[in-house]
Scaffold this active site. Structure first.
Site, PDB file in Angstrom:
ATOM      1  N   GLY A   1       0.781  -1.407   0.571  1.00 25.06           N
ATOM      2  CA  GLY A   1       0.263   0.416   0.186  1.00 25.06           C
ATOM      3  C   GLY A   1       0.902   1.055  -0.100  1.00 25.06           C
ATOM      4  O   GLY A   1       0.279   2.512  -0.886  1.00 25.06           O
ATOM      5  N   ASP A   2       1.873   0.915   1.136  1.00 30.77           N
ATOM      6  CA  ASP A   2       3.080   2.457   0.605  1.00 30.77           C
ATOM      7  C   ASP A   2       3.670   2.437  -0.977  1.00 30.77           C
ATOM      8  O   ASP A   2       4.228   3.446  -1.044  1.00 30.77           O
ATOM      9  CB  ASP A   2       3.876   2.176   1.356  1.00 30.77           C
ATOM     10  CG  ASP A   2       3.787   1.553   3.006  1.00 30.77           C
ATOM     11  OD1 ASP A   2       2.124   2.551   3.342  1.00 30.77           O
ATOM     12  OD2 ASP A   2       4.162   1.026   3.851  1.00 30.77           O
TER      13      ASP A   2
END
Ligand code: ADP
Length: 282
Positions: free
Chosen positions: A229-230
């Site tokens: 997600g990062d």
């Protein structure tokens, strides 16, 4: 980027441990983590100048975390070094199908504020990405960023966003949510924002003022989705800061997310050309 800076210990096990059973640990890796730090490193690898705001303790894990940031080319002057206390350590337990369970401590992760940010960060930056910190600090940073004319994005991260995040939701131009967060807070994001919903192997959706864009994601064998997600947020931000449209930004984000999900570790080695190969030329 502002938020958490951790030291991650990743344990690869044959199954997520039941409360009364011992997990068989295969491979074990250590390395810098924390969502804000991961985004800053990913941006730097994508060729975007990035600086980080956060806090570590004056201990071995904090020194290692800062060294890795410097090696990745991230400006870490905004990472406060707190005397005493502990750097946040996370144990990421990963099964062969890439499912992860996170245990650990928050350490000194919240020990920063607008007052600890080097002033030139706001003067020189174009954009502030907020992730994971306490809502009051996030809102104060977002207010300052807006005063200085910066764009703002927000990803509540593993902490499920609550009512306290409404102020930062109102100040952000781009909000990144996973499916669980989207269900809980989508309605509270004011109109006019870009809302990006991440769907794991199912890709992602961007709701923009000009309409909705869906991207099916890229096919990859999931090994360890920690940090996906990062990496996704970094890919999206790098593309829009480069002047690309939302459609391409979503493709780049999915490509980078898939690369990270398909390799062990939170910040696997990666070549920007791999992203370009999947998404085609800008
Ligand atoms: P978060 O880590 O924030 O919960 P996700 O798990 O949805 O977010 O992953 C973020 C993004 O990473 C996804 O939107 C997708 O682009 C990519 N990704 C994650 N897991 C996979 C997977 N198994 N296959 C392909 N892409 C993935």
């Amino acid at each position: 980027c502002a938020g958490h800076v951790n030291w991650d210990v990743t344990l690869f096990v044959d199954a997520l441990p039941a409360p009364d059973a011992e997990a068989r640990i295969g491979d074990r890796r250590e390395g810098g983590g924390g969502s804000a730090a991961n985004v800053a490193v990913a941006l730097s690898r994508l060729g975007v100048t990035s600086g980080l705001v956060g806090a570590v303790a004056d201990d071995r894990d904090g020194r290692n975390a800062r060294r890795e940031l410097r090696e990745a080319g991230v400006d870490a002057r905004g990472v406060r070094v707190v005397e005493g206390g502990m750097t946040a350590v996370k144990y990421l337990v990963v099964t062969p199908d890439g499912e992860t369970c996170v245990l650990g401590t928050e350490g000194v992760n919240e020990a920063f504020s607008t007052g600890t940010v080097p002033p030139d960060y706001f003067e020189r930056a174009e954009h502030l990405h907020l992730t994971g910190q306490d809502p009051a600090t996030a809102a104060a940073l977002a207010v300052r960023a807006r005063e200085m004319g910066l764009g703002v994005s927000f990803d509540p991260g593993r902490r499920l966003a609550g009512r306290a995040d409404d102020e930062v939701l109102a100040l952000a131009d781009v909000v990144f949510l996973n499916e669980r967060e989207a269900e809980a807070i989508r309605e509270r994001v004011p109109p006019g924002r870009v809302v990006v919903t991440k769907r794991g192997a199912g890709g992602a959706t961007a709701e923009t003022p000009a309409g909705r864009i869906d991207h099916p994601g890229y096919d990859v064998e999931a090994v360890d989705s920690t940090g996906a997600g990062d990496a996704f947020a970094a890919g999206f931000l790098a593309a829009i800061l480069d002047g690309d449209g939302y459609e391409r930004a979503l493709a780049v984000a999915n490509a980078f997310g898939a690369l990270v999900a398909g390799a062990p570790g939170t910040r696997p080695p990666f070549d920007p050309a791999d992203v370009a190969d999947r998404c085609g030329p800008a």
